[in-house]
Design a protein around this motif. Structure first.
Motif, PDB file in Angstrom:
ATOM      1  N   GLU A   1     -81.932  -3.282-105.561  1.00 54.13           N
ATOM      2  CA  GLU A   1     -82.002  -4.576-104.878  1.00 54.13           C
ATOM      3  C   GLU A   1     -81.822  -4.436-103.371  1.00 54.13           C
ATOM      4  OE1 GLU A   1     -82.997  -6.958-106.575  1.00 54.13           O
ATOM      5  OE2 GLU A   1     -82.381  -6.546-108.642  1.00 54.13           O
ATOM      6  N   HIS A   2     -82.500  -5.316-102.668  1.00 57.49           N
ATOM      7  CA  HIS A   2     -82.362  -5.454-101.216  1.00 57.49           C
ATOM      8  C   HIS A   2     -81.358  -6.590-100.992  1.00 57.49           C
ATOM      9  CE1 HIS A   2     -84.252  -7.167 -97.325  1.00 57.49           C
ATOM     10  NE2 HIS A   2     -83.356  -6.260 -97.021  1.00 57.49           N
ATOM     11  N   LYS A   3     -80.108  -6.206-100.740  1.00 56.85           N
ATOM     12  CA  LYS A   3     -79.035  -7.189-100.761  1.00 56.85           C
ATOM     13  C   LYS A   3     -78.568  -7.591 -99.356  1.00 56.85           C
ATOM     14  CE  LYS A   3     -76.025  -4.686-103.100  1.00 56.85           C
ATOM     15  NZ  LYS A   3     -76.644  -3.362-103.028  1.00 56.85           N
ATOM     16  N   LEU A   4     -77.811  -8.705 -99.324  1.00 53.66           N
ATOM     17  CA  LEU A   4     -77.203  -9.185 -98.082  1.00 53.66           C
ATOM     18  C   LEU A   4     -76.231  -8.149 -97.523  1.00 53.66           C
ATOM     19  CD1 LEU A   4     -76.441 -11.485 -96.086  1.00 53.66           C
ATOM     20  CD2 LEU A   4     -74.937 -12.415 -97.856  1.00 53.66           C
TER      21      LEU A   4
ATOM     22  N   ARG B   1     -69.510 -11.347 -99.145  1.00 49.92           N
ATOM     23  CA  ARG B   1     -70.059 -12.558 -99.783  1.00 49.92           C
ATOM     24  C   ARG B   1     -70.338 -12.397-101.277  1.00 49.92           C
ATOM     25  NH1 ARG B   1     -70.276 -15.979-102.073  1.00 49.92           N
ATOM     26  NH2 ARG B   1     -70.951 -18.126-101.801  1.00 49.92           N
ATOM     27  N   ILE B   2     -70.418 -11.158-101.760  1.00 50.18           N
ATOM     28  CA  ILE B   2     -70.641 -10.967-103.190  1.00 50.18           C
ATOM     29  C   ILE B   2     -69.354 -11.146-103.998  1.00 50.18           C
ATOM     30  CG2 ILE B   2     -70.298  -8.446-103.097  1.00 50.18           C
ATOM     31  CD1 ILE B   2     -72.735 -10.395-105.395  1.00 50.18           C
TER      32      ILE B   2
ATOM     33  N   THR C   1     -73.731 -23.184 -96.234  1.00 48.80           N
ATOM     34  CA  THR C   1     -74.711 -22.148 -96.580  1.00 48.80           C
ATOM     35  C   THR C   1     -74.094 -21.118 -97.518  1.00 48.80           C
ATOM     36  OG1 THR C   1     -74.160 -20.783 -94.653  1.00 48.80           O
ATOM     37  CG2 THR C   1     -75.939 -22.391 -94.381  1.00 48.80           C
ATOM     38  N   SER C   2     -72.788 -20.941 -97.424  1.00 52.76           N
ATOM     39  CA  SER C   2     -72.093 -20.051 -98.348  1.00 52.76           C
ATOM     40  C   SER C   2     -72.085 -20.678 -99.749  1.00 52.76           C
ATOM     41  CB  SER C   2     -70.672 -19.801 -97.839  1.00 52.76           C
ATOM     42  OG  SER C   2     -69.972 -18.912 -98.678  1.00 52.76           O
TER      43      SER C   2
ATOM     44  N   TYR D   1     -68.808  -9.757 -93.061  1.00 53.53           N
ATOM     45  CA  TYR D   1     -69.250 -11.099 -93.469  1.00 53.53           C
ATOM     46  C   TYR D   1     -70.362 -11.003 -94.508  1.00 53.53           C
ATOM     47  CZ  TYR D   1     -71.431 -15.752 -92.419  1.00 53.53           C
ATOM     48  OH  TYR D   1     -71.976 -17.018 -92.458  1.00 53.53           O
TER      49      TYR D   1
ATOM     50  N   ILE E   1     -68.722 -13.846-106.443  1.00 52.26           N
ATOM     51  CA  ILE E   1     -69.797 -13.965-107.436  1.00 52.26           C
ATOM     52  C   ILE E   1     -69.620 -12.965-108.569  1.00 52.26           C
ATOM     53  CG2 ILE E   1     -72.279 -13.713-107.810  1.00 52.26           C
ATOM     54  CD1 ILE E   1     -72.712 -14.806-104.958  1.00 52.26           C
TER      55      ILE E   1
ATOM     56  N   TYR F   1     -72.056 -11.502 -83.372  1.00 49.03           N
ATOM     57  CA  TYR F   1     -73.344 -11.764 -84.039  1.00 49.03           C
ATOM     58  C   TYR F   1     -74.293 -10.571 -83.932  1.00 49.03           C
ATOM     59  CZ  TYR F   1     -76.798 -14.980 -86.031  1.00 49.03           C
ATOM     60  OH  TYR F   1     -77.708 -15.611 -86.860  1.00 49.03           O
TER      61      TYR F   1
ATOM     62  N   ALA G   1     -79.634 -16.067 -98.604  1.00 46.42           N
ATOM     63  CA  ALA G   1     -78.797 -15.297 -97.684  1.00 46.42           C
ATOM     64  C   ALA G   1     -79.227 -15.489 -96.227  1.00 46.42           C
ATOM     65  CB  ALA G   1     -78.832 -13.813 -98.059  1.00 46.42           C
TER      66      ALA G   1
ATOM     67  N   ILE H   1     -75.357 -20.107-101.545  1.00 50.17           N
ATOM     68  CA  ILE H   1     -75.437 -18.793-102.194  1.00 50.17           C
ATOM     69  C   ILE H   1     -74.718 -18.840-103.539  1.00 50.17           C
ATOM     70  CG2 ILE H   1     -74.627 -16.401-102.058  1.00 50.17           C
ATOM     71  CD1 ILE H   1     -75.178 -16.422 -99.089  1.00 50.17           C
TER      72      ILE H   1
ATOM     73  N   TYR I   1     -77.367 -13.270-103.645  1.00 52.02           N
ATOM     74  CA  TYR I   1     -77.009 -12.116-102.804  1.00 52.02           C
ATOM     75  C   TYR I   1     -78.216 -11.223-102.532  1.00 52.02           C
ATOM     76  CZ  TYR I   1     -73.527  -8.904-100.830  1.00 52.02           C
ATOM     77  OH  TYR I   1     -72.767  -8.140 -99.975  1.00 52.02           O
ATOM     78  N   ILE I   2     -79.319 -11.496-103.242  1.00 54.53           N
ATOM     79  CA  ILE I   2     -80.549 -10.711-103.056  1.00 54.53           C
ATOM     80  C   ILE I   2     -81.351 -11.359-101.932  1.00 54.53           C
ATOM     81  CG2 ILE I   2     -82.619  -9.845-104.217  1.00 54.53           C
ATOM     82  CD1 ILE I   2     -79.954  -8.929-105.481  1.00 54.53           C
ATOM     83  N   GLU I   3     -81.731 -10.585-100.943  1.00 54.08           N
ATOM     84  CA  GLU I   3     -82.379 -11.173 -99.765  1.00 54.08           C
ATOM     85  C   GLU I   3     -83.674 -11.908-100.112  1.00 54.08           C
ATOM     86  OE1 GLU I   3     -81.527 -11.773 -96.808  1.00 54.08           O
ATOM     87  OE2 GLU I   3     -79.933 -10.421 -96.218  1.00 54.08           O
ATOM     88  N   GLU I   4     -84.422 -11.399-101.096  1.00 54.33           N
ATOM     89  CA  GLU I   4     -85.710 -12.020-101.424  1.00 54.33           C
ATOM     90  C   GLU I   4     -85.573 -13.482-101.847  1.00 54.33           C
ATOM     91  OE1 GLU I   4     -84.915  -8.993-102.065  1.00 54.33           O
ATOM     92  OE2 GLU I   4     -86.588  -7.768-101.340  1.00 54.33           O
TER      93      GLU I   4
ATOM     94  N   TYR J   1     -77.287 -18.232 -94.552  1.00 50.07           N
ATOM     95  CA  TYR J   1     -75.896 -17.812 -94.307  1.00 50.07           C
ATOM     96  C   TYR J   1     -75.825 -16.906 -93.081  1.00 50.07           C
ATOM     97  CZ  TYR J   1     -71.539 -15.256 -95.738  1.00 50.07           C
ATOM     98  OH  TYR J   1     -70.302 -14.664 -95.813  1.00 50.07           O
ATOM     99  N   ARG J   2     -76.849 -16.097 -92.883  1.00 48.88           N
ATOM    100  CA  ARG J   2     -76.884 -15.243 -91.687  1.00 48.88           C
ATOM    101  C   ARG J   2     -77.298 -16.039 -90.454  1.00 48.88           C
ATOM    102  NH1 ARG J   2     -80.703 -12.221 -91.808  1.00 48.88           N
ATOM    103  NH2 ARG J   2     -81.712 -12.502 -93.811  1.00 48.88           N
ATOM    104  N   ASP J   3     -78.350 -16.845 -90.618  1.00 46.71           N
ATOM    105  CA  ASP J   3     -78.859 -17.598 -89.464  1.00 46.71           C
ATOM    106  C   ASP J   3     -77.799 -18.526 -88.874  1.00 46.71           C
ATOM    107  OD1 ASP J   3     -81.359 -16.430 -89.649  1.00 46.71           O
ATOM    108  OD2 ASP J   3     -82.393 -18.206 -90.423  1.00 46.71           O
TER     109      ASP J   3
END
Lengths: 575, 575
Positions: free
Chosen positions: A256-259, A425-426, B399-400, A421, A429, A411, B418, B403, B411-414, B421-423
């Motif tokens: 996975e491409h994760k945060l 966040r996981i 935004t949290s 940060y 969850i 930032y 997320a 998620i 938690y998966i960027e796709e 939450y970053r922006d």
């Protein structure tokens, strides 16, 4: 420039918590005097040195390069395999494993500290150890002698690592929906077919073999969770002489491409008639997994505390170096740490981290004691969802506060503050979302016994209030007053919750606020115990003064939330 | 699968806010009847269509590919330049510019809605427009006719974009430390030398020229902020016939690798005797920047609301599609949105977003009115730090929460959750951190007038309570009761704060909690006004019921925080 690779293990706090905060040497009690708080502090310091020198420097590369899947094999960034070998050779895997499994069996209080330290220095790395440790507990409880000999010994030595294979695309929180199957073969082994997702450290190149613990459904098994059984399935099959044979039919489909936690490979694994071996009884899968749940959930609390503390350490270091503008009420060029609001952010973080750390030690020690004293079991298990849910939820905010301390620099990814940060966040969850923790708390641990265990906690808190009432001076009185008011709110909220026993949606619509209320209260209790311990010192030094300030800050900035949450709990579901 | 590119403009809410929530048509009042709430709703719907079809689909590519610096030129991902051209051709830049600058001068209430929509659909893109809009205000207030003709007209038409150049490596919050210099040349122009950092959209390829508004120090100017003057410096010099000449001596040294808003290039600009032109008076730089501050800070509130709403929309869509496990108190296969705790998270988000949106319209309208009615100015400016500080701080949490609704998938960027939450994490930092907002609120707007403006706000809230007291039924009574209790807490906190007038560190150590208290209270006031408007309907429909539920949720889950914050404010600094 603050070095994002630096890490200072919180040795002083653990020394205080082991030896003093709870009114006795908890390590000596747990080990029958074999180890003392002083010994434990040495263990923590040693782990801290290892973490600071070996693990912490890899945290950034773990994030930037991360785990990659290349030709079906997951590869970690340079340095991870060496670090893992050093971790094993230093004996840290074996140190924490139970004696019954061939480990050193360090007591829970020390393991709480170690859990924080591995995660604080490198959370992505620590997950590899954490999953292995969990599997050791599960196999130790349920596996046959053959499996113990073939697999458990290799896990305890650290030569191989372990994973947990529960989740599937349509079975996350609802494990009863698992569709992976296991069919017995003539040789006694099982053929496993199915797809598992979100498998942490599901493949890697830091150890020579991986043992997957897999929940699957046997032919004719009942629907739902009762039809699940537990299997071990190694990445490489093991020959009868213990040497590694050919690769098992388990394919890493993708990662996975994760945060965050990029250094921890999260795999999709495909089982294509892979060879597995039954652990425990057919249909006993969920029970087998539950064995490791308390420690895994508590472990998530330590992880969140560790990540939050790392974020705090870096923000505090930056704030004490950075000079900009005049500081209100201070002469000359003061660092930004002296600005009233930066100081507020730093105290907010440190006072909450201390509460989380202390609750971690308290709960881990109680879980230990419950093994030999069943009268402590209910309260020990009561703390598990609180520790996991409250620590992870609030720690997310702490990493956000750390970014705020840096201002615009926070930032920028190169600063390193943003990684925490993203990484943290996981934590609210996995190992059961906060909702799952709060359902466990409210459903199984409050409503089911009519609030008896909650009242047991409240009675212990009352004991601390009484203790403070016996100490002279305004510090003791203020802390006692605040805790007493908060305790009354918690009792009211518990009564309100019990009033919802016949309208369960009302209870479960406010179960997370209730969990956060108890976590916040328990954190204040930890500070109150600390205040009592500190006020007993004949001569108070700067460290004592800091502990009193921390308690005062927690009591005025964090504890008042209890009253707001109690109002929310009273409301039930808003229909 | 929820489409991360989809965006639904909140047209219904704005229609309600323009025409009903505040007891009259605020658009008609602001425009002397030239436009009505109905017209305004059409503007919002049109903007929403444009945003959904043109801007929202670029949000993901903006994040994944982001802005890149190639051979000294910043390039945006494919589609951004076309989108910007379409944005300009549709007239959206001109629509919001003041009439005095050659724009259409849409009233503030509508601009609040537009601000949310541009940011909700694509926050990184919206920043380009936001900076241009800010510069238009600054030049409109202070620039000479020549600068107006050469630069302002091109900004208002949208052909060129604008930037703000304030920050330097050692001058962020403390602008007085700015070291960039401007030296007058014989031809009347100025030579600017220095380095500016964190320049949003400081270079790009979506428009043919960029106008930098630069704070710099002139020879012999006094130390500190009084020595700063304001200059325009274009990326390409402008010939006397208005055509573009050679490139100015401004180099893009680097762009930042940020946690979020990757589609918004954040530049380090080096001024190497670059040509600039004075705006306003020598030494009037800070005053010139302050002109745009109210609108820029309010704009950050709209941005945070927009990002939070986008996160909410996606989480709500996912939760209404995703089916997993049995849902307590519901038959059959219910989506996870029906789980009590998922419903809690969604209501928590939507009820707070509504409050933020409503406060945005209220404050923007009040700022508008203050231009012609000086008696409203103090209260209008009172709201600016509250809107900026409270909205951005609390929107991070929203935004949290989004998620959390997704569980592990979040938690998966796709998934797209997320990114929000970053922006959003930059919003409590730029345009003045929350500490700066709270210092402005407490220092300039509460302590300085002895709490008179705060009391003016409280009196207006009392008016709404009285209005609710005149309506029969439990909804009105409950909302009035809660608001009354919260108002009492706010008055107490204000009195406590005024009590710190002689020990300013006490006041500024709790200024952020005080700001959040007032924001939370103001949000509840917005819901109370809404309840009053809804209860006046003869026949109530599902939309009305939703508004009442939202108010009830806000009142029981968000508003109680006021009481906790009041306790914190009372404490002052913990020394």
């Amino acid at each position: 420039m603050v070095d994002a690779a630096s890490y200072s293990p919180p040795v002083d706090d653990y020394t205080f918590l082991f030896g003093e905060a709870f009114g006795l040497d908890v390590v000596a009690r747990a080990t029958g005097g074999e180890l003392t708080a002083e010994d434990a502090a040495e263990v923590i310091a040693g782990a801290g040195d290892f973490a600071a020198s070996v693990l912490a420097p890899l945290q950034t590369v773990g994030d930037r390069i991360g785990a990659r899947l290349e030709d079906g094999q997951v590869r970690l960034p340079e340095g991870f395999a060496e670090a893992y070998r050093a971790f094993v050779e230093a004996g840290w895997v074996t140190a924490e494993a139970p004696v019954s499994a061939g480990g050193d069996g360090l007591p829970g209080a020390i393991r709480a500290g170690l859990g924080e330290i591995w995660n604080g220095s490198n959370a992505a790395f620590a997950l590899c150890w954490l999953l292995t440790a969990g599997q050791i507990h599960a196999l130790d409880a349920a596996a046959s002698d053959e499996i113990r000999e073939t697999y458990l010994t290799k896990l305890v030595s650290g030569e191989w690592t372990g994973t947990m294979n529960l989740t599937e695309p349509d079975a996350g929180t609802d494990l009863g929906a698992i569709r992976t199957t296991a069919t017995q073969r003539e040789d006694g082994g099982w053929g496993i077919r199915g797809q598992k997702i979100f498998i942490t450290w599901g493949d890697h190149d830091v150890a020579e073999n991986i043992v997957h613990l897999v929940l699957a459904r046997t032919p004719g098994a009942p629907e739902g969770a009762r039809g699940l059984s537990l299997f071990v399935a190694p990445k490489f099959l093991v020959n009868s002489d213990g040497s590694l044979g050919k690769r098992n039919a388990i394919t890493t489909v993708s990662i996975e491409h994760k945060l965050g936690i990029h250094g921890s490979p999260t795999c999709v694994l495909s089982y294509e008639d892979a060879t597995g071996y039954l652990v425990g009884e057919v249909g006993g899968g969920l029970a087998g997994m539950f064995v490791m749940m308390n420690s895994a959930r508590a472990g998530m609390g330590f992880q969140a505390t560790g990540i939050a503390d790392r974020a705090y350490q870096q923000a505090a270091a930056y704030a004490s170096e950075r000079v900009q503008g005049a500081v209100l009420g201070r002469d000359g060029r003061a660092p930004i740490a002296e600005h009233p609001d930066v100081r507020r952010l730093l105290l907010s973080m440190s006072s909450k981290i201390f509460a989380m750390r202390a609750l971690g030690v308290y709960a881990a020690d109680l879980l230990d004691r419950a093994e030999s004293d069943p009268s402590e079991l209910k309260l020990a298990e009561f703390f598990v969802p609180i520790l996991k849910g409250w620590t992870t939820e609030d720690a997310v905010q702490l990493t956000s506060d750390a970014i705020q301390v840096y201002g615009g620099m926070g930032y920028i990814e190169e600063t390193g503050a943003a990684q925490h940060y993203r990484d943290i966040r996981i934590t609210p969850i996995y190992e059961g979302t906060t909702a799952i923790q709060s359902n466990d708390l409210v459903g199984r641990k409050v409503l089911r016994d009519g609030g008896a265990t909650a009242e047991e906690l409240f009675t212990r808190i009352e004991g601390t209030i009484a203790q403070l009432r016996g100490v002279e001076g305004p510090d003791a009185a203020r802390n006692a007053d605040r805790l007493e008011r908060a305790l009354a709110a918690a009792r009211r909220a518990t009564a309100d919750l019990l009033g919802f026993a016949d309208s369960p949606r009302d209870a479960f619509a406010v179960s997370v606020p209730y969990l956060l209320l108890l976590g916040t209260l328990a954190g204040s209790w930890m500070h109150a115990l600390t205040v009592a311990a500190v006020l007993a010192h004949e001569n108070r030094g700067p460290a004592d003064a800091e502990r009193l300030t921390s308690a005062e800050f927690y009591g005025t900035h964090h504890l008042p939330r209890v009253h707001a949450l109690a109002e929310t709990v009273a409301a039930g579901e808003i229909a």
